[in-house]
Each structure stands twice: as C-alpha cells, then as structure tokens.
Design an enzyme around this catalytic site. Structure first.
Site, PDB file in Angstrom:
ATOM      1  N   ARG A 275       8.509  25.969  26.318  1.00 49.94           N
ATOM      2  CA  ARG A 275       8.873  24.837  27.163  1.00 49.94           C
ATOM      3  C   ARG A 275       7.906  24.669  28.334  1.00 49.94           C
ATOM      4  O   ARG A 275       7.235  25.619  28.748  1.00 49.94           O
ATOM      5  CB  ARG A 275      10.292  25.024  27.702  1.00 49.94           C
ATOM      6  CG  ARG A 275      10.450  26.304  28.512  1.00 49.94           C
ATOM      7  CD  ARG A 275      11.900  26.634  28.791  1.00 49.94           C
ATOM      8  NE  ARG A 275      12.029  27.873  29.556  1.00 49.94           N
ATOM      9  CZ  ARG A 275      12.108  29.079  28.986  1.00 49.94           C
ATOM     10  NH1 ARG A 275      12.099  29.207  27.674  1.00 49.94           N
ATOM     11  NH2 ARG A 275      12.198  30.170  29.743  1.00 49.94           N
TER      12      ARG A 275
ATOM     13  N   HIS B 202      15.532  33.867  17.399  1.00 51.60           N
ATOM     14  CA  HIS B 202      15.482  32.782  18.381  1.00 51.60           C
ATOM     15  C   HIS B 202      14.046  32.631  18.867  1.00 51.60           C
ATOM     16  O   HIS B 202      13.314  33.617  19.009  1.00 51.60           O
ATOM     17  CB  HIS B 202      16.395  33.107  19.568  1.00 51.60           C
ATOM     18  CG  HIS B 202      16.018  32.416  20.842  1.00 51.60           C
ATOM     19  ND1 HIS B 202      15.229  33.012  21.804  1.00 51.60           N
ATOM     20  CD2 HIS B 202      16.299  31.174  21.306  1.00 51.60           C
ATOM     21  CE1 HIS B 202      15.053  32.178  22.811  1.00 51.60           C
ATOM     22  NE2 HIS B 202      15.692  31.054  22.537  1.00 51.60           N
TER      23      HIS B 202
END
Length: 321
Positions: free
Chosen positions: A128, A124
């Site tokens: 952001r 993963h």
C-alpha cells in the site's frame, strides 16, 4: 509506530510527490492484482474469481475479487482499492498525531487465501501507499508485507518462504530482512493468546526513509515476490490426503485468524473507521471456522506440534540450508 530501515530512522516528513507518482503506484497495484488472480485461478483449476466493483461516497473505490469453493481454495479474496478522505481516521494518526486533520489518499492491494486442504497454509499479503495532504508538502509512506499461517507446519515450506523473503530484500540492504521479519513477528502477535499468528514473513510500515523510487521498488519486490514464496508450497501440499481430524483442527485454528483480524489488525480498523466497504474489508475472514472451549491437543500429536512454531524463531538458521 516507527522503524529503522538499513540503519536509517524514518523521517518526520518526506520529499514531496505528485499525482504522477501516485498514478504509477496505482498502475502497478492493478497489474499486481491481475497477475496474482490469474496465477491462483491456474493453480486452483476448479473455480474463478468473481469481480465486484464498488465506489465509496467520500471518494474513491475499488475492485474486489473473490474465488469460492474451488478445488484448492475454499475462499480466496484479493482486493484493489484507492480511497480518499477529508480527515485522517484515528487508526492512521495514532502513531502520527501531527497528521491529524489532513486529507488523505490510500491505495493498495490486499489478499487472504484460505485453502481447503489443512496441509496448505493460509496466507496474507498487502502492499500500500498512503499520502497525507494539508499544510506544506504531502507526506507519503509505503507499507505492506506477507505472512504464512500453517496448521500442520513443514520445515521445508517455512525455509522456502523465508528464503524468498530474505532474497528479495538483499538489494535494499543487509539488515532489511532481519528488521522486517522481526516487525512481522511483533505485528502478527495475538497478545491475548501470547502466540504469533503463524510463522511470519515480512512486514513494514511508514517506509519513506529512502527516496520515493527506491521505496516503490521495495514495494514491487514484496508484491511480486509473494507468488514465488507461496505457490511452490501450494503445489507440494494441495493433494495430500487428510481426514475429519485434520479438517476440525484447521477450522479451530482459523478461529485464531478471526480473533487477530477483529481485535488487533490496524488495516481492518482503518477500513472501518474510514467508512470503507465492509464486505471488502471483511473478505479476509474464513468462510468456516470454529471455537472450542478449553481445547488441548493430545500430547505429542501433530496438532500439539504447531505450538513450537507460534513464536518468533530464526527460521533460516534453525532449519538449515
């Protein structure tokens, strides 16, 4: 949630940024999605990403790419989004109640790859930027990281993964790796199982203790370092032979991935609370998984060995050069 980065506490407010800075981050994120998508298609060699463009009624949208039934990846999803809203959702203000009621913009790239071969780890990555607007100057912060979830761990792979993570943090301070590695161990912890999701990596949030350009440079280093960390592991393990036993164990352990994402992951909760696109939010879930009541691996088996890796460890020191 707060953190210390290179000895500095997170500030209660950050210097103002404008639309130009937000656009710069958005351009990088779009390029990052393209770069990773192209690299994964090359290493897979059997399938291509299908792209799905979407819009969010309250504002913003994104492009979701999913590769299915490939030669290497059973499913690989990578999403780019830029969404906004009039009021911060509860998941975003739980640790920062002073921002409740503000309008907001969130943009990022998030991926989860589920390989077919049980000897290739699931992985993963997310990077952001979040901006809260309202009275006074906008408040912004960066977040993200990457983590590795093996089913049959190889010390060589874990050492490589953490060495790349360590090396990309060096320009940003001598304590950044240790702090963000420890944060990753804490965050990706299945509290109801008392085990980590995998062997960790890096994780950070609320990053605005440095000037904007330095924080953005760190975000780029993490995003660009992901392929350097992951692709060599894929190349080493993708052609190893496996059988039904290894496949069954992989599907069983994928169940833990589902449990974490649905019970503990703040990103999943934020996406749902903010009215995000459900298909894109849940693309992180594996295409196949299984649960087994009271499962216990055979003593001294390769499956039992995994438990030794599901706890925080100083990988670079323990595994040697």
């Amino acid at each position: 949630m707060t953190t210390r980065t290179s000895g500095a506490r997170r500030k209660s407010a950050s210097a103002s940024i404008g639309d130009g800075e937000i656009a710069r981050v958005g351009e990088f994120l779009a390029q990052l999605q393209d770069r990773i998508s192209e690299a994964i298609e090359r290493v897979d060699g059997g399938a291509r990403f299908v792209e799905d463009l979407w819009e969010r009624p309250e504002g913003g949208g994104g492009r979701t790419r999913v590769l299915r039934d490939g030669a290497v990846f059973e499913q690989a999803g990578i999403g780019l989004s830029r969404v906004e809203g009039a009021r911060m959702p509860p998941a975003a203000t739980a640790q920062r109640p002073e921002l409740a009621g503000r309008s907001w913009i969130a943009q990022g790239v998030s991926l989860v790859f589920h390989p077919r071969n049980p000897y290739v780890p699931t992985t993963h990555m997310n990077v952001r930027l979040f901006v809260a607007r309202g009275d006074g100057a906008p408040v912004w912060w960066f977040g993200g990281g990457f983590d590795l979830t093996p089913f049959y761990p190889f010390d060589e792979d874990i050492r490589h993964w953490h060495q790349v993570a360590h090396d990309l943090t060096v320009p940003f301070g001598p304590r950044v790796y240790a702090e963000h590695k420890a944060w990753c161990d804490r965050y990706f912890h299945l509290r109801h199982r008392d085990e980590t999701r995998g062997v960790g990596g890096l994780f950070f949030d609320d990053l605005n203790a440095w000037p904007f350009d330095r924080c953005f440079a760190y975000l780029r280093a993490v995003g660009e370092g992901f392929l350097d960390a992951y692709l060599p592991i894929v190349t080493r393990r993708k052609d190893l032979p496996y059988g039904e036993r290894e496949r069954d164990f992989q599907l069983y352990r994928r169940g833990r991935y589902v449990e974490f994402n649905l019970l503990w992951d703040r990103g999943t909760l934020f996406g749902i609370q903010s009215g995000g696109r459900t298909e894109s939010i849940l693309m992180s879930l594996p295409p196949l998984a299984r649960w087994e009541y009271g499962y216990r691996p055979r003593r001294n088996s390769p499956e039992a060995r995994l438990a030794e890796y599901l706890k925080p460890r100083d990988w670079l020191s323990e595994l040697g050069p």
